[in-house]
Write a protein that holds these residues in place. Structure first.
Motif, mmCIF file in Angstrom:
data_model
loop_
_atom_site.group_PDB
_atom_site.id
_atom_site.type_symbol
_atom_site.label_atom_id
_atom_site.label_comp_id
_atom_site.label_asym_id
_atom_site.label_seq_id
_atom_site.Cartn_x
_atom_site.Cartn_y
_atom_site.Cartn_z
ATOM 1 N N ALA A 45 0.832 -1.206 0.000
ATOM 2 C CA ALA A 45 0.000 0.000 0.000
ATOM 3 C C ALA A 45 0.866 1.255 0.000
ATOM 4 N N LEU A 46 1.927 1.259 0.782
ATOM 5 C CA LEU A 46 2.820 2.423 0.815
ATOM 6 C C LEU A 46 3.535 2.628 -0.520
ATOM 7 N N SER A 47 3.939 1.542 -1.171
ATOM 8 C CA SER A 47 4.613 1.687 -2.462
ATOM 9 C C SER A 47 3.637 2.166 -3.533
ATOM 10 N N LEU A 48 2.386 1.721 -3.500
ATOM 11 C CA LEU A 48 1.380 2.208 -4.448
ATOM 12 C C LEU A 48 1.070 3.682 -4.209
ATOM 13 N N LEU A 49 0.963 4.067 -2.960
ATOM 14 C CA LEU A 49 0.713 5.465 -2.622
ATOM 15 C C LEU A 49 1.885 6.354 -3.057
ATOM 16 N N THR A 50 3.101 5.871 -2.864
ATOM 17 C CA THR A 50 4.285 6.621 -3.284
ATOM 18 C C THR A 50 4.331 6.748 -4.801
ATOM 19 N N ALA A 51 4.014 5.675 -5.509
ATOM 20 C CA ALA A 51 4.006 5.717 -6.973
ATOM 21 C C ALA A 51 2.937 6.676 -7.483
ATOM 22 N N TYR A 52 1.757 6.685 -6.853
ATOM 23 C CA TYR A 52 0.691 7.605 -7.254
ATOM 24 C C TYR A 52 1.089 9.053 -6.982
ATOM 25 N N ALA A 53 1.721 9.302 -5.840
ATOM 26 C CA ALA A 53 2.171 10.660 -5.516
ATOM 27 C C ALA A 53 3.238 11.120 -6.501
ATOM 28 N N ALA A 54 4.134 10.226 -6.888
ATOM 29 C CA ALA A 54 5.158 10.589 -7.870
ATOM 30 C C ALA A 54 4.529 10.870 -9.231
ATOM 31 N N ALA A 55 3.533 10.083 -9.623
ATOM 32 C CA ALA A 55 2.846 10.314 -10.895
ATOM 33 C C ALA A 55 2.099 11.645 -10.869
ATOM 34 N N CYS A 56 1.456 11.960 -9.750
ATOM 35 C CA CYS A 56 0.750 13.244 -9.629
ATOM 36 C C CYS A 56 1.735 14.398 -9.702
ATOM 37 N N SER A 74 -4.284 15.501 -11.617
ATOM 38 C CA SER A 74 -4.092 16.933 -11.350
ATOM 39 C C SER A 74 -4.859 17.453 -10.139
ATOM 40 N N TRP A 75 -5.723 16.681 -9.510
ATOM 41 C CA TRP A 75 -6.522 17.212 -8.405
ATOM 42 C C TRP A 75 -5.681 17.623 -7.193
ATOM 43 N N PRO A 76 -4.535 16.985 -6.879
ATOM 44 C CA PRO A 76 -3.795 17.446 -5.692
ATOM 45 C C PRO A 76 -3.041 18.754 -5.901
ATOM 46 N N LEU A 77 -2.806 19.164 -7.138
ATOM 47 C CA LEU A 77 -1.981 20.338 -7.409
ATOM 48 C C LEU A 77 -2.538 21.631 -6.807
ATOM 49 N N PRO A 78 -3.819 21.986 -6.993
ATOM 50 C CA PRO A 78 -4.305 23.228 -6.358
ATOM 51 C C PRO A 78 -4.252 23.182 -4.832
ATOM 52 N N ILE A 79 -4.482 22.018 -4.273
ATOM 53 C CA ILE A 79 -4.421 21.887 -2.811
ATOM 54 C C ILE A 79 -2.989 22.105 -2.340
ATOM 55 N N TRP A 80 -2.034 21.477 -3.027
ATOM 56 C CA TRP A 80 -0.640 21.631 -2.635
ATOM 57 C C TRP A 80 -0.174 23.072 -2.822
ATOM 58 N N ASN A 81 -0.567 23.713 -3.900
ATOM 59 C CA ASN A 81 -0.177 25.107 -4.120
ATOM 60 C C ASN A 81 -0.706 26.009 -3.017
ATOM 61 N N ARG A 82 -1.914 25.765 -2.568
ATOM 62 C CA ARG A 82 -2.477 26.580 -1.490
ATOM 63 C C ARG A 82 -1.726 26.338 -0.181
ATOM 64 N N ILE A 83 -1.390 25.086 0.097
ATOM 65 C CA ILE A 83 -0.670 24.780 1.330
ATOM 66 C C ILE A 83 0.753 25.324 1.268
ATOM 67 N N ALA A 84 1.432 25.126 0.150
ATOM 68 C CA ALA A 84 2.851 25.448 0.063
ATOM 69 C C ALA A 84 3.122 26.922 -0.197
ATOM 70 N N GLY A 138 -3.607 19.965 -19.601
ATOM 71 C CA GLY A 138 -4.450 18.895 -20.123
ATOM 72 C C GLY A 138 -4.300 17.581 -19.378
ATOM 73 N N ALA A 139 -3.707 17.611 -18.191
ATOM 74 C CA ALA A 139 -3.551 16.385 -17.411
ATOM 75 C C ALA A 139 -4.918 15.905 -16.949
ATOM 76 N N PRO A 140 -5.106 14.591 -16.878
ATOM 77 C CA PRO A 140 -6.396 14.089 -16.398
ATOM 78 C C PRO A 140 -6.624 14.461 -14.936
ATOM 79 N N LEU A 141 -7.886 14.513 -14.562
ATOM 80 C CA LEU A 141 -8.261 14.953 -13.217
ATOM 81 C C LEU A 141 -7.698 14.042 -12.134
ATOM 82 N N TRP A 142 -7.576 12.754 -12.403
ATOM 83 C CA TRP A 142 -7.081 11.837 -11.377
ATOM 84 C C TRP A 142 -5.603 12.064 -11.079
#
Length: 75
Positions: free
Chosen positions: A8-19, A33-43, A27-31
């Motif tokens: 589970a941790l390796s899948l989560l890490t791979a998904y985070a790296a892909a995001c 690109s969805w974390p990007l606005p959240i991360w920009n607001r936090i960071a 034009g990135a798919p929503l699955w």
């Protein structure tokens, strides 16, 4: 159950790296690109300076247009 944790941790890490890699592309798919606005607001949002009006520029424009109050008394 303990053998699922590394998977589970390796899948989560791979998904985070892909995001992070492909989520910011135009034009990135929503699955991806969805974390990007959240991360920009936090960071970055807390460091963004508050915009303040440029009072000197406003006063100069008011004088040029003749709508501002003159600082010098006319006598």
């Amino acid at each position: 159950m303990s053998e699922l944790l590394p998977i589970a941790l390796s899948l989560l890490t791979a998904y985070a790296a892909a995001c992070g890699t492909w989520g910011g592309e135009p034009g990135a798919p929503l699955w991806l690109s969805w974390p990007l606005p959240i991360w920009n607001r936090i960071a970055n949002d807390w460091r963004r300076p508050q915009l303040r009006p440029d009072r000197a520029k406003i006063a100069r424009l008011e004088r040029e247009l003749g709508i501002g109050q003159d600082d010098k008394p006319t006598a």
